[in-house]
Design a protein around this motif. Structure first.
Motif, PDB file in Angstrom:
ATOM      1  N   TYR A  45      -0.158  -5.851  -3.695  1.00 35.80           N
ATOM      2  CA  TYR A  45       1.071  -5.372  -4.393  1.00 35.80           C
ATOM      3  C   TYR A  45       1.649  -6.694  -5.258  1.00 35.80           C
ATOM      4  CZ  TYR A  45       1.701  -1.204  -2.510  1.00 35.80           C
ATOM      5  OH  TYR A  45       1.351   0.702  -1.673  1.00 35.80           O
ATOM      6  N   TRP A  50       1.776   3.660  -3.654  1.00 36.75           N
ATOM      7  CA  TRP A  50       1.211   2.285  -4.756  1.00 36.75           C
ATOM      8  C   TRP A  50       1.370   3.181  -6.061  1.00 36.75           C
ATOM      9  CZ3 TRP A  50      -1.594  -1.111  -5.693  1.00 36.75           C
ATOM     10  CH2 TRP A  50      -2.242  -1.447  -7.293  1.00 36.75           C
ATOM     11  N   VAL A  95      -5.123   1.768  -3.135  1.00 37.22           N
ATOM     12  CA  VAL A  95      -4.646   2.896  -3.922  1.00 37.22           C
ATOM     13  C   VAL A  95      -4.381   4.177  -3.481  1.00 37.22           C
ATOM     14  CG1 VAL A  95      -5.525   0.451  -5.749  1.00 37.22           C
ATOM     15  CG2 VAL A  95      -7.217   3.060  -5.429  1.00 37.22           C
TER      16      VAL A  95
END
Length: 262
Positions: free
Chosen positions: A95, A138, A221
């Motif tokens: 991230y 995500w 993702v």
């Protein structure tokens, strides 16, 4: 819970609480925010951190922020859900790497990742109830990152051009003129990455700018491996069609620090 019930639990008037819940008018102190947080049984720690970030964005100075927080007892520590903690441990590095590719600054990237995990903690039940929690997380991160990323007109796609100055390849070129020519090519190349469809852009950034192994990307993702592979294939095809002489795998690695949070 009705507004009258919230008045009874918080100790504040209906007028004050109505203004707070509408999100209009003055920026609320932590004291009144805390009273609502406790009444609604929301985790205090992440909300306090989010309140501080929003206070800075509302141009409140550090002294005002510290004073407002000190007006309220720290209270008992929140118990972080085990599965939320697990997601944080696994996803913190990718991230922050993704955020830094867009925001350049490591501190800004860590802040956005931290805000994302705090929001997820507050709405964790909703995240768990979603069809795919990693995908839910995500999409929240992406939204937070892109909200802080400059855009390119007239199409409004993210501006990734600054990343061209951080590529490992250009940093190793001793001749200044050759280095500038290299940067000019990659400015256009990174601009093309940013103009890809969102999922293709995400996968390209994670794999080629952040250096994340392709086997790990589906879990990051929140997409099936087959779909992720197809998106990667289409993205590579589009970029190779525009830049047939560019070796994506070796030339676009960016020199970023993606250590996990201490």
């Amino acid at each position: 819970m009705t507004l009258d019930e919230l008045v009874g639990l918080s100790g504040y008037s209906k007028t004050r609480l109505s203004e707070l819940l509408r999100g209009k008018g003055y920026y609320p102190t932590w004291e009144i925010t805390y009273s609502v947080v406790r009444a609604l049984d929301v985790p205090v720690g992440p909300l306090r951190r989010l309140w501080k970030v929003a206070a800075k964005e509302a141009d409140k100075d550090a002294v005002w922020i510290r004073k407002r927080i000190s007006d309220v007892p720290p209270g008992d520590g929140d118990i972080q859900p085990v599965d939320h903690q697990g997601l944080w441990q696994i996803m913190w590095q990718p991230y922050t790497a993704y955020a830094q590719a867009f925001l350049q600054s490591e501190s800004r990237a860590r802040q956005v990742a931290g805000e994302t995990f705090d929001i997820l903690w507050v709405i964790w039940d909703e995240a768990l109830a979603s069809p795919d929690t990693p995908r839910y997380a995500w999409e929240l991160l992406r939204k937070k990152v892109l909200a802080r990323t400059p855009t390119r007109e007239p199409h409004g796609h993210p501006d990734l051009r600054a990343a061209a100055f951080l590529t490992v390849g250009q940093a190793q070129i001793p001749d200044l003129a050759e280095r500038l020519a290299h940067i000019e090519v990659f400015v256009k190349f990174f601009d093309a990455i940013a103009s890809l469809p969102p999922d293709q852009m995400d996968i390209t950034v994670l794999r080629y700018l952040c250096g994340i192994h392709p086997d790990a990307i589906p879990g990051i993702v929140g997409l099936p491996p087959a779909i992720t592979h197809t998106l990667d294939h289409h993205a590579r095809g589009a970029l190779n069609g525009l830049f047939p002489d560019t070796n994506t795998d070796t030339n676009t690695d960016t020199d970023t620090d993606t250590d996990t949070e201490e």
